[in-house]
Design a protein around this motif. Structure first.
Motif, PDB file in Angstrom:
ATOM      1  N   THR A  83    -145.747  -7.958   7.050  1.00 60.45           N
ATOM      2  CA  THR A  83    -146.391  -6.910   6.915  1.00 60.45           C
ATOM      3  C   THR A  83    -146.085  -5.625   6.331  1.00 60.45           C
ATOM      4  N   LEU A  84    -144.432  -5.567   7.198  1.00 55.46           N
ATOM      5  CA  LEU A  84    -144.212  -4.287   6.754  1.00 55.46           C
ATOM      6  C   LEU A  84    -143.268  -3.648   5.501  1.00 55.46           C
ATOM      7  N   ARG A  85    -143.470  -5.266   4.944  1.00 54.88           N
ATOM      8  CA  ARG A  85    -142.975  -4.793   3.233  1.00 54.88           C
ATOM      9  C   ARG A  85    -143.919  -4.455   2.100  1.00 54.88           C
ATOM     10  N   ASN A  86    -145.775  -4.742   2.804  1.00 52.31           N
ATOM     11  CA  ASN A  86    -146.913  -3.932   2.007  1.00 52.31           C
ATOM     12  C   ASN A  86    -146.578  -2.496   2.286  1.00 52.31           C
ATOM     13  N   TYR A  87    -145.292  -1.749   2.877  1.00 57.16           N
ATOM     14  CA  TYR A  87    -145.559  -0.071   3.349  1.00 57.16           C
ATOM     15  C   TYR A  87    -144.557   0.359   3.250  1.00 57.16           C
ATOM     16  N   LEU A 113    -148.424   4.420   3.321  1.00 57.75           N
ATOM     17  CA  LEU A 113    -146.877   4.957   4.251  1.00 57.75           C
ATOM     18  C   LEU A 113    -146.990   4.525   5.581  1.00 57.75           C
ATOM     19  N   ASN A 114    -146.097   4.107   6.177  1.00 55.16           N
ATOM     20  CA  ASN A 114    -145.546   3.881   7.579  1.00 55.16           C
ATOM     21  C   ASN A 114    -144.804   5.115   8.501  1.00 55.16           C
ATOM     22  N   VAL A 115    -144.586   6.385   8.748  1.00 55.27           N
ATOM     23  CA  VAL A 115    -144.125   6.844   9.250  1.00 55.27           C
ATOM     24  C   VAL A 115    -143.742   6.781  10.853  1.00 55.27           C
ATOM     25  N   LEU A 116    -142.745   6.451  11.205  1.00 53.96           N
ATOM     26  CA  LEU A 116    -141.830   6.441  12.730  1.00 53.96           C
ATOM     27  C   LEU A 116    -141.233   7.537  12.859  1.00 53.96           C
ATOM     28  N   PRO A 150    -158.367   5.344   0.880  1.00 52.36           N
ATOM     29  CA  PRO A 150    -158.504   3.862   1.880  1.00 52.36           C
ATOM     30  C   PRO A 150    -157.582   4.337   3.351  1.00 52.36           C
ATOM     31  N   LEU A 151    -158.422   4.017   4.220  1.00 53.84           N
ATOM     32  CA  LEU A 151    -158.434   3.751   5.236  1.00 53.84           C
ATOM     33  C   LEU A 151    -157.021   3.894   5.626  1.00 53.84           C
ATOM     34  N   GLY A 152    -156.473   3.995   6.580  1.00 53.35           N
ATOM     35  CA  GLY A 152    -154.823   3.578   6.912  1.00 53.35           C
ATOM     36  C   GLY A 152    -153.724   3.533   5.742  1.00 53.35           C
ATOM     37  N   GLN A 153    -153.955   4.555   4.359  1.00 50.01           N
ATOM     38  CA  GLN A 153    -153.410   5.033   3.792  1.00 50.01           C
ATOM     39  C   GLN A 153    -151.316   5.199   3.982  1.00 50.01           C
ATOM     40  N   VAL A 154    -152.129   6.256   5.740  1.00 49.83           N
ATOM     41  CA  VAL A 154    -150.537   6.684   5.533  1.00 49.83           C
ATOM     42  C   VAL A 154    -150.916   6.581   7.588  1.00 49.83           C
ATOM     43  N   ARG A 155    -149.842   5.753   8.412  1.00 53.40           N
ATOM     44  CA  ARG A 155    -150.114   5.194   9.991  1.00 53.40           C
ATOM     45  C   ARG A 155    -148.341   6.824  10.521  1.00 53.40           C
ATOM     46  N   ILE A 156    -148.838   7.060  10.985  1.00 49.22           N
ATOM     47  CA  ILE A 156    -147.711   7.578  11.788  1.00 49.22           C
ATOM     48  C   ILE A 156    -147.435   6.853  13.823  1.00 49.22           C
ATOM     49  N   GLN A 157    -146.284   6.403  13.658  1.00 48.26           N
ATOM     50  CA  GLN A 157    -145.760   6.214  15.588  1.00 48.26           C
ATOM     51  C   GLN A 157    -144.950   7.001  15.498  1.00 48.26           C
ATOM     52  N   PHE A 158    -144.762   7.861  16.960  1.00 48.33           N
ATOM     53  CA  PHE A 158    -143.918   8.453  17.526  1.00 48.33           C
ATOM     54  C   PHE A 158    -143.754   7.335  18.968  1.00 48.33           C
ATOM     55  N   VAL A 159    -141.956   7.191  18.821  1.00 44.24           N
ATOM     56  CA  VAL A 159    -142.085   7.431  19.836  1.00 44.24           C
ATOM     57  C   VAL A 159    -140.705   7.769  20.833  1.00 44.24           C
ATOM     58  N   THR A 202    -151.930  -4.102  22.561  1.00 41.44           N
ATOM     59  CA  THR A 202    -152.812  -4.675  23.274  1.00 41.44           C
ATOM     60  C   THR A 202    -153.419  -3.483  24.048  1.00 41.44           C
ATOM     61  N   LYS A 203    -152.365  -2.361  24.643  1.00 38.35           N
ATOM     62  CA  LYS A 203    -152.896  -1.013  25.453  1.00 38.35           C
ATOM     63  C   LYS A 203    -154.178  -0.066  24.419  1.00 38.35           C
ATOM     64  N   GLY A 204    -154.370  -0.699  23.398  1.00 40.35           N
ATOM     65  CA  GLY A 204    -155.186   0.184  22.202  1.00 40.35           C
ATOM     66  C   GLY A 204    -154.474   1.133  21.885  1.00 40.35           C
ATOM     67  N   GLY A 205    -154.377   2.558  21.596  1.00 45.06           N
ATOM     68  CA  GLY A 205    -153.673   3.804  21.903  1.00 45.06           C
ATOM     69  C   GLY A 205    -154.041   4.914  20.700  1.00 45.06           C
ATOM     70  N   GLY A 206    -155.003   4.195  19.880  1.00 44.58           N
ATOM     71  CA  GLY A 206    -155.420   4.917  18.846  1.00 44.58           C
ATOM     72  C   GLY A 206    -154.117   4.371  17.477  1.00 44.58           C
ATOM     73  N   ALA A 207    -154.245   3.476  16.773  1.00 48.94           N
ATOM     74  CA  ALA A 207    -153.247   3.370  15.664  1.00 48.94           C
ATOM     75  C   ALA A 207    -153.554   3.305  14.297  1.00 48.94           C
ATOM     76  N   VAL A 208    -154.961   3.303  14.000  1.00 51.70           N
ATOM     77  CA  VAL A 208    -155.351   4.323  13.003  1.00 51.70           C
ATOM     78  C   VAL A 208    -154.849   5.824  12.875  1.00 51.70           C
ATOM     79  N   VAL A 209    -154.327   6.169  11.917  1.00 49.81           N
ATOM     80  CA  VAL A 209    -153.919   7.613  11.566  1.00 49.81           C
ATOM     81  C   VAL A 209    -155.379   8.151  10.964  1.00 49.81           C
ATOM     82  N   PHE A 210    -155.139   7.842   9.461  1.00 48.57           N
ATOM     83  CA  PHE A 210    -155.537   8.463   8.736  1.00 48.57           C
ATOM     84  C   PHE A 210    -157.243   8.061   8.278  1.00 48.57           C
TER      85      PHE A 210
END
Length: 228
Positions: free
Chosen positions: A21-25, A132-135, A163-172, A220-228
């Motif tokens: 999955t990650l190879r596509n980003y 783009l997937n930004v961590l 497209p929806l999901g062109q960029v995604r951002i995760q804060f850890v 499984t707890k949601g969290g708003g994974a869709v960014v853009f």
């Protein structure tokens, strides 16, 4: 994501599926190298990133690698596929300076959007640009404005119908700062996927966070994974 899920190691088949999955980003890590990261937190992140790169390279020798940006250092590590590069860079300097997440994110998103617009109208070129997937790994509250940066680029891409999901951002969150946890909760209510502190960071956890930001069914707890 549930804490117990993130702590569990990935089985070999699940790991392969996740990495496929990650190879596509295009993968980009924003590393907090502010003063508060000195010591055990810095070492913890170094080991986790090195392990992440090792695992990814074992499953895909032709992978483009991961880009790693720092908040204060001028060094940008591009296309990293060898964990030794991570260790070498992390030993070159010690964390120092403010937590300017907004500034760093603005530069990353600005460059990416510029690439998108440069390719617009050339169908073949657009197809070659991965989402783009930004961590973002941080132990504290940003000292500049992160939300305005995200909202600005979100609206820019939405208006132009990317497209929806062109960029995604995760804060850890790394470390157990109460103020940092509050900062992440605030963004979790908006448009960014967040993972609060749940214990020592490791490669499997980062992989799950990254894939969870792409595939909401894993969150499984949601969290708003869709960014853009």
């Amino acid at each position: 994501m549930r804490a117990e899920y993130l702590r569990q190691p990935l089985r070999a088949e699940s790991l392969q599926d996740a990495l496929q999955t990650l190879r596509n980003y295009d993968m980009t890590v924003v590393m907090d190298d502010s003063s508060s990261m000195t010591g055990s937190l810095w070492n913890e992140v170094e080991q986790a990133l090195a392990m992440l790169i090792n695992v990814a390279s074992q499953y895909d020798a032709s992978a483009a690698g991961i880009d790693i940006h720092f908040l204060n250092s001028n060094t940008t590590m591009t296309g990293v596929t060898d964990s030794r590069v991570v260790h070498e860079q992390f030993t070159k300097f010690q964390p120092c300076g403010p937590t300017t997440v907004g500034n760093c994110l603005s530069m990353i998103l600005g460059d990416y959007v510029h690439e998108l617009y440069a390719a617009k109208g050339r169908e073949d070129s657009c197809k070659n640009i991965k989402p783009l997937n930004v961590l973002i790994i941080t132990d504290g509250v940003s000292s500049d404005d992160v939300e305005s940066v995200i909202v600005y680029f979100a609206r820019l891409l939405e208006v132009d119908k990317w497209p929806l999901g062109q960029v995604r951002i995760q804060f850890v969150q790394i470390g157990n700062s109460r103020h940092a946890a509050q900062f992440l909760r605030k963004h979790r209510q908006d448009i960014v996927d967040t993972t609060p502190y749940i214990g020592q960071l490791h490669a499997d956890m980062l992989i799950k966070v990254l894939v969870g930001g792409i595939n909401r069914r894993m969150d499984t707890k949601g969290g708003g994974a869709v960014v853009f």
